[in-house]
Design a protein around this motif. Structure first.
Motif, PDB file in Angstrom:
ATOM      1  N   HIS A  12     -42.152 -43.548 -15.118  1.00 61.42           N
ATOM      2  CA  HIS A  12     -42.293 -45.019 -14.917  1.00 61.42           C
ATOM      3  C   HIS A  12     -43.477 -45.724 -14.835  1.00 61.42           C
ATOM      4  O   HIS A  12     -44.283 -45.378 -14.320  1.00 61.42           O
ATOM      5  CB  HIS A  12     -41.313 -45.543 -13.920  1.00 61.42           C
ATOM      6  N   GLN A  13     -43.649 -46.940 -15.714  1.00 64.65           N
ATOM      7  CA  GLN A  13     -44.888 -47.667 -15.455  1.00 64.65           C
ATOM      8  C   GLN A  13     -44.679 -48.931 -14.702  1.00 64.65           C
ATOM      9  O   GLN A  13     -43.472 -49.650 -14.895  1.00 64.65           O
ATOM     10  CB  GLN A  13     -45.386 -48.006 -16.799  1.00 64.65           C
ATOM     11  N   PRO A  14     -45.452 -49.259 -13.756  1.00 62.60           N
ATOM     12  CA  PRO A  14     -45.269 -50.618 -13.196  1.00 62.60           C
ATOM     13  C   PRO A  14     -45.630 -51.586 -14.190  1.00 62.60           C
ATOM     14  O   PRO A  14     -46.288 -51.298 -15.108  1.00 62.60           O
ATOM     15  CB  PRO A  14     -46.615 -50.535 -12.245  1.00 62.60           C
ATOM     16  N   PRO A  15     -44.944 -52.801 -13.767  1.00 63.17           N
ATOM     17  CA  PRO A  15     -45.150 -54.270 -14.745  1.00 63.17           C
ATOM     18  C   PRO A  15     -46.719 -54.410 -14.774  1.00 63.17           C
ATOM     19  O   PRO A  15     -47.330 -54.442 -13.859  1.00 63.17           O
ATOM     20  CB  PRO A  15     -44.406 -55.130 -14.003  1.00 63.17           C
ATOM     21  N   GLY A  16     -46.972 -54.730 -16.074  1.00 57.70           N
ATOM     22  CA  GLY A  16     -48.384 -55.161 -16.508  1.00 57.70           C
ATOM     23  C   GLY A  16     -49.338 -53.892 -16.473  1.00 57.70           C
ATOM     24  O   GLY A  16     -50.624 -54.234 -16.673  1.00 57.70           O
ATOM     25  N   ALA A  17     -48.854 -52.644 -16.563  1.00 58.58           N
ATOM     26  CA  ALA A  17     -49.712 -51.343 -16.552  1.00 58.58           C
ATOM     27  C   ALA A  17     -50.405 -51.313 -17.926  1.00 58.58           C
ATOM     28  O   ALA A  17     -51.551 -50.815 -17.941  1.00 58.58           O
ATOM     29  CB  ALA A  17     -49.128 -50.167 -16.022  1.00 58.58           C
ATOM     30  N   THR A  18     -49.625 -52.052 -18.889  1.00 63.33           N
ATOM     31  CA  THR A  18     -50.243 -51.716 -20.409  1.00 63.33           C
ATOM     32  C   THR A  18     -50.610 -52.937 -20.975  1.00 63.33           C
ATOM     33  O   THR A  18     -50.881 -53.332 -22.007  1.00 63.33           O
ATOM     34  CB  THR A  18     -49.205 -51.098 -21.183  1.00 63.33           C
ATOM     35  N   ALA A  19     -51.024 -54.111 -20.006  1.00 65.36           N
ATOM     36  CA  ALA A  19     -51.107 -55.361 -20.575  1.00 65.36           C
ATOM     37  C   ALA A  19     -52.359 -55.588 -21.210  1.00 65.36           C
ATOM     38  O   ALA A  19     -52.442 -56.432 -22.215  1.00 65.36           O
ATOM     39  CB  ALA A  19     -51.334 -56.402 -19.438  1.00 65.36           C
ATOM     40  N   TRP A  20     -53.316 -54.668 -21.118  1.00 65.10           N
ATOM     41  CA  TRP A  20     -54.532 -54.822 -21.806  1.00 65.10           C
ATOM     42  C   TRP A  20     -54.788 -53.665 -23.061  1.00 65.10           C
ATOM     43  O   TRP A  20     -55.803 -53.467 -23.312  1.00 65.10           O
ATOM     44  CB  TRP A  20     -55.898 -54.806 -20.750  1.00 65.10           C
ATOM     45  N   VAL A  21     -53.818 -52.686 -23.043  1.00 68.98           N
ATOM     46  CA  VAL A  21     -53.824 -51.694 -23.900  1.00 68.98           C
ATOM     47  C   VAL A  21     -53.962 -52.077 -25.503  1.00 68.98           C
ATOM     48  O   VAL A  21     -54.713 -51.980 -26.327  1.00 68.98           O
ATOM     49  CB  VAL A  21     -52.512 -50.962 -24.042  1.00 68.98           C
ATOM     50  N   GLY A  22     -52.999 -53.261 -25.920  1.00 66.50           N
ATOM     51  CA  GLY A  22     -53.303 -53.762 -26.922  1.00 66.50           C
ATOM     52  C   GLY A  22     -54.576 -54.520 -27.346  1.00 66.50           C
ATOM     53  O   GLY A  22     -55.028 -54.297 -28.528  1.00 66.50           O
ATOM     54  N   PRO A  23     -55.184 -55.590 -26.582  1.00 65.41           N
ATOM     55  CA  PRO A  23     -56.150 -55.814 -26.669  1.00 65.41           C
ATOM     56  C   PRO A  23     -57.318 -54.920 -26.941  1.00 65.41           C
ATOM     57  O   PRO A  23     -58.405 -55.336 -27.651  1.00 65.41           O
ATOM     58  CB  PRO A  23     -56.383 -56.874 -25.504  1.00 65.41           C
ATOM     59  N   GLY A  24     -57.365 -54.005 -26.180  1.00 68.32           N
ATOM     60  CA  GLY A  24     -58.336 -52.952 -26.032  1.00 68.32           C
ATOM     61  C   GLY A  24     -58.556 -52.172 -27.438  1.00 68.32           C
ATOM     62  O   GLY A  24     -59.596 -51.908 -28.125  1.00 68.32           O
ATOM     63  N   ILE A  25     -57.023 -51.887 -27.946  1.00 64.26           N
ATOM     64  CA  ILE A  25     -57.342 -51.051 -29.104  1.00 64.26           C
ATOM     65  C   ILE A  25     -57.693 -51.835 -30.312  1.00 64.26           C
ATOM     66  O   ILE A  25     -58.420 -51.515 -31.019  1.00 64.26           O
ATOM     67  CB  ILE A  25     -55.713 -50.359 -29.396  1.00 64.26           C
ATOM     68  N   ALA A  26     -57.173 -53.330 -30.363  1.00 65.62           N
ATOM     69  CA  ALA A  26     -57.683 -54.418 -31.286  1.00 65.62           C
ATOM     70  C   ALA A  26     -59.229 -54.398 -31.364  1.00 65.62           C
ATOM     71  O   ALA A  26     -59.625 -54.477 -32.414  1.00 65.62           O
ATOM     72  CB  ALA A  26     -56.692 -55.495 -31.045  1.00 65.62           C
TER      73      ALA A  26
END
Length: 241
Positions: A12-26
């Motif tokens: 389980h991932q806490p809310p917002g844990a991946t919020a910056w994954v997309g911008p970082g990869i982009a």
């Protein structure tokens, strides 16, 4: 501790844990795209730099001289002969192919179209330069800092990742452009994939699966009791009334 991403490992991932994954990869993808696009434009137009930033770009003739210098003492004879007698001797043709390829890599990484192919091609460029400098006393990570992240971009399928909304990339069917990881169908994660897909896609996927692979709810049925042996209360509704 699993080395797989939490979404793949089923944690389980806490809310917002991946919020910056997309911008970082982009950011990483577009950044590498600008590197290849600017070098391709320099070869095609003679553009000499990204002003006002200092430094230079590698133009058409510059790439030829760099390759000539890199292989002049290369220990692998057949490779050295091929570069000198074929590539450099016909550099007008190979230089044009180099320019077109760099432009393709740059556009694909910046736009996200065919970005997996673009990332792998860019990694192949860096790996070739790494091999061309095999006998030179250079920093050991001189070219690895390019081909390692480029291979990573291809593995995670960065093409559908935007700077605003991170798109999870896994082995779920229907996730075209999921990179090389999408080619690996992880049987144990089918239920996780079904949860992420829209209802219509889940239903279509379930109908396409073999009957044996569709998880049907098990019905609990009372077995015939042997003589002299009472059935458990939870198998006999009348006894619990």
């Amino acid at each position: 501790m699993s080395i797989l991403p939490r979404t793949v490992a089923g944690e389980h991932q806490p809310p917002g844990a991946t919020a910056w994954v997309g911008p970082g990869i982009a950011f990483l993808r577009v950044g590498f795209g600008l590197v290849f696009l600017s070098n391709g434009l320099a070869k095609a137009t003679g553009w000499d730099g990204v002003h006002p930033f200092p430094g230079f770009l590698i133009d058409f003739d510059g790439a030829k001289e760099i390759l000539r210098f890199d292989v002049q003492t290369h220990p692998v004879g057949p490779y050295k002969d091929f570069i000198e007698d074929v590539v450099l001797a016909n550099y007008t043709l190979f230089g044009v192919l180099l320019t077109i390829t760099e432009l393709f890599i740059g556009v694909s990484l910046i736009t996200g179209a065919f970005s997996n192919i673009g990332a792998l091609t860019g990694a192949a460029f860096a790996l070739h330069l790494n091999f061309a400098n095999w006998d030179r006393d250079i920093w050991v990570w001189e070219y690895a800092v390019e081909w390692i992240p480029l291979i990573g971009l291809a593995l995670i399928g960065s093409g559908g990742t935007s700077g605003s909304t991170p798109q999870p990339r896994d082995s779920c069917p229907g996730n075209f452009g999921a990179g090389l990881h999408g080619l690996i169908q992880l049987k144990g994660h089918r239920s996780l994939c079904r949860q992420r897909l829209p209802a219509a896609t889940r239903n279509a996927w379930a109908r396409s699966l073999p009957t044996s692979s569709v998880h049907k709810p098990k019905r609990l049925t009372a077995r015939r009791s042997s003589p002299g042996r009472a059935s458990p209360p939870w198998l006999n509704p009348a006894s619990s009334a």
